[in-house]
Design a protein around this motif. Structure first.
Motif, PDB file in Angstrom:
ATOM      1  N   ASN A   6       0.825  -1.197   0.000  1.00  0.00           N
ATOM      2  CA  ASN A   6       0.000   0.000   0.000  1.00  0.00           C
ATOM      3  C   ASN A   6       0.861   1.250   0.000  1.00  0.00           C
ATOM      4  O   ASN A   6       0.629   2.182   0.744  1.00  0.00           O
ATOM      5  CB  ASN A   6      -0.931   0.010   1.218  1.00  0.00           C
ATOM      6  CG  ASN A   6      -1.893  -1.153   1.195  1.00  0.00           C
ATOM      7  OD1 ASN A   6      -2.248  -1.613   0.125  1.00  0.00           O
ATOM      8  ND2 ASN A   6      -2.302  -1.631   2.347  1.00  0.00           N
ATOM      9  N   ASN A   8       1.331   3.560  -2.435  1.00  0.00           N
ATOM     10  CA  ASN A   8       0.909   4.724  -3.201  1.00  0.00           C
ATOM     11  C   ASN A   8      -0.437   5.265  -2.750  1.00  0.00           C
ATOM     12  O   ASN A   8      -1.217   5.743  -3.552  1.00  0.00           O
ATOM     13  CB  ASN A   8       0.853   4.379  -4.694  1.00  0.00           C
ATOM     14  CG  ASN A   8       2.222   4.122  -5.251  1.00  0.00           C
ATOM     15  OD1 ASN A   8       3.209   4.540  -4.690  1.00  0.00           O
ATOM     16  ND2 ASN A   8       2.287   3.421  -6.355  1.00  0.00           N
ATOM     17  N   LYS A   9      -0.728   5.233  -1.460  1.00  0.00           N
ATOM     18  CA  LYS A   9      -1.986   5.770  -0.953  1.00  0.00           C
ATOM     19  C   LYS A   9      -1.909   7.292  -0.925  1.00  0.00           C
ATOM     20  O   LYS A   9      -0.897   7.870  -0.558  1.00  0.00           O
ATOM     21  CB  LYS A   9      -2.245   5.279   0.464  1.00  0.00           C
ATOM     22  CG  LYS A   9      -2.627   3.847   0.533  1.00  0.00           C
ATOM     23  CD  LYS A   9      -4.091   3.727   0.744  1.00  0.00           C
ATOM     24  CE  LYS A   9      -4.414   2.262   0.888  1.00  0.00           C
ATOM     25  NZ  LYS A   9      -5.754   2.006   1.168  1.00  0.00           N
ATOM     26  N   VAL A  10      -3.011   7.935  -1.312  1.00  0.00           N
ATOM     27  CA  VAL A  10      -3.111   9.389  -1.239  1.00  0.00           C
ATOM     28  C   VAL A  10      -4.356   9.744  -0.430  1.00  0.00           C
ATOM     29  O   VAL A  10      -5.327   8.991  -0.388  1.00  0.00           O
ATOM     30  CB  VAL A  10      -3.182  10.041  -2.633  1.00  0.00           C
ATOM     31  CG1 VAL A  10      -1.883   9.857  -3.378  1.00  0.00           C
ATOM     32  CG2 VAL A  10      -4.328   9.509  -3.443  1.00  0.00           C
ATOM     33  N   ILE A  11      -4.315  10.895   0.213  1.00  0.00           N
ATOM     34  CA  ILE A  11      -5.433  11.394   0.996  1.00  0.00           C
ATOM     35  C   ILE A  11      -6.187  12.410   0.156  1.00  0.00           C
ATOM     36  O   ILE A  11      -5.590  13.292  -0.449  1.00  0.00           O
ATOM     37  CB  ILE A  11      -4.935  12.069   2.289  1.00  0.00           C
ATOM     38  CG1 ILE A  11      -4.058  11.123   3.101  1.00  0.00           C
ATOM     39  CG2 ILE A  11      -6.107  12.574   3.125  1.00  0.00           C
ATOM     40  CD1 ILE A  11      -4.756   9.923   3.637  1.00  0.00           C
ATOM     41  N   TYR A  22     -11.185  10.772   2.467  1.00  0.00           N
ATOM     42  CA  TYR A  22     -10.936   9.513   1.772  1.00  0.00           C
ATOM     43  C   TYR A  22      -9.445   9.247   1.611  1.00  0.00           C
ATOM     44  O   TYR A  22      -8.654  10.170   1.484  1.00  0.00           O
ATOM     45  CB  TYR A  22     -11.578   9.536   0.377  1.00  0.00           C
ATOM     46  CG  TYR A  22     -13.075   9.608   0.391  1.00  0.00           C
ATOM     47  CD1 TYR A  22     -13.837   8.454   0.562  1.00  0.00           C
ATOM     48  CD2 TYR A  22     -13.741  10.808   0.223  1.00  0.00           C
ATOM     49  CE1 TYR A  22     -15.218   8.510   0.580  1.00  0.00           C
ATOM     50  CE2 TYR A  22     -15.117  10.876   0.243  1.00  0.00           C
ATOM     51  CZ  TYR A  22     -15.844   9.726   0.420  1.00  0.00           C
ATOM     52  OH  TYR A  22     -17.209   9.780   0.435  1.00  0.00           O
ATOM     53  N   ALA A  23      -9.090   7.955   1.591  1.00  0.00           N
ATOM     54  CA  ALA A  23      -7.751   7.499   1.234  1.00  0.00           C
ATOM     55  C   ALA A  23      -7.926   6.500   0.103  1.00  0.00           C
ATOM     56  O   ALA A  23      -8.738   5.579   0.192  1.00  0.00           O
ATOM     57  CB  ALA A  23      -7.070   6.843   2.420  1.00  0.00           C
ATOM     58  N   THR A  24      -7.184   6.686  -0.980  1.00  0.00           N
ATOM     59  CA  THR A  24      -7.342   5.842  -2.160  1.00  0.00           C
ATOM     60  C   THR A  24      -5.977   5.614  -2.794  1.00  0.00           C
ATOM     61  O   THR A  24      -5.082   6.439  -2.646  1.00  0.00           O
ATOM     62  CB  THR A  24      -8.321   6.496  -3.157  1.00  0.00           C
ATOM     63  OG1 THR A  24      -8.527   5.629  -4.254  1.00  0.00           O
ATOM     64  CG2 THR A  24      -7.813   7.817  -3.666  1.00  0.00           C
ATOM     65  N   PRO A  25      -5.784   4.499  -3.487  1.00  0.00           N
ATOM     66  CA  PRO A  25      -4.499   4.296  -4.173  1.00  0.00           C
ATOM     67  C   PRO A  25      -4.383   5.199  -5.389  1.00  0.00           C
ATOM     68  O   PRO A  25      -5.378   5.478  -6.068  1.00  0.00           O
ATOM     69  CB  PRO A  25      -4.541   2.820  -4.582  1.00  0.00           C
ATOM     70  CG  PRO A  25      -5.968   2.451  -4.567  1.00  0.00           C
ATOM     71  CD  PRO A  25      -6.653   3.332  -3.580  1.00  0.00           C
ATOM     72  N   HIS A  26      -3.186   5.687  -5.642  1.00  0.00           N
ATOM     73  CA  HIS A  26      -2.930   6.536  -6.798  1.00  0.00           C
ATOM     74  C   HIS A  26      -2.740   5.647  -8.022  1.00  0.00           C
ATOM     75  O   HIS A  26      -2.079   4.624  -7.943  1.00  0.00           O
ATOM     76  CB  HIS A  26      -1.675   7.379  -6.562  1.00  0.00           C
ATOM     77  CG  HIS A  26      -1.574   8.553  -7.456  1.00  0.00           C
ATOM     78  ND1 HIS A  26      -1.103   8.469  -8.728  1.00  0.00           N
ATOM     79  CD2 HIS A  26      -1.895   9.850  -7.266  1.00  0.00           C
ATOM     80  CE1 HIS A  26      -1.128   9.659  -9.286  1.00  0.00           C
ATOM     81  NE2 HIS A  26      -1.612  10.520  -8.405  1.00  0.00           N
ATOM     82  N   GLU A  51      -6.337  15.717  -4.135  1.00  0.00           N
ATOM     83  CA  GLU A  51      -5.235  15.025  -3.461  1.00  0.00           C
ATOM     84  C   GLU A  51      -4.416  16.016  -2.642  1.00  0.00           C
ATOM     85  O   GLU A  51      -4.092  17.101  -3.098  1.00  0.00           O
ATOM     86  CB  GLU A  51      -4.346  14.376  -4.526  1.00  0.00           C
ATOM     87  CG  GLU A  51      -3.111  13.714  -3.994  1.00  0.00           C
ATOM     88  CD  GLU A  51      -2.240  13.143  -5.084  1.00  0.00           C
ATOM     89  OE1 GLU A  51      -1.063  12.904  -4.792  1.00  0.00           O
ATOM     90  OE2 GLU A  51      -2.710  12.953  -6.208  1.00  0.00           O
TER      91      GLU A  51
END
Length: 53
Positions: A6, A8-11, A22-26, A51
């Motif tokens: 995990n 490359n997670k971005v907020i 939210y937190a999602t992969p880039h 982001e």
């Protein structure tokens, strides 16, 4: 069994109330900052989430 990474997670934060929702992969191969229309539970409406750094 292989482990998922995990790294490359971005907020994502709401552009109106600035809350981090939210937190999602880039996406791979993308260098642009991520912008998505998502529901903000604080504003109680669908807003643009950007982001954060």
């Amino acid at each position: 069994m292989a482990k998922k990474r995990n790294g490359n997670k971005v907020i994502l934060s709401c552009s109106e109330c600035l809350s981090n929702n939210y937190a999602t992969p880039h996406p791979k191969g993308s260098t642009a900052r991520l912008e998505l229309m998502k529901f903000c539970p604080v504003c109680k409406k669908k807003t643009l989430h950007k982001e954060t750094r």
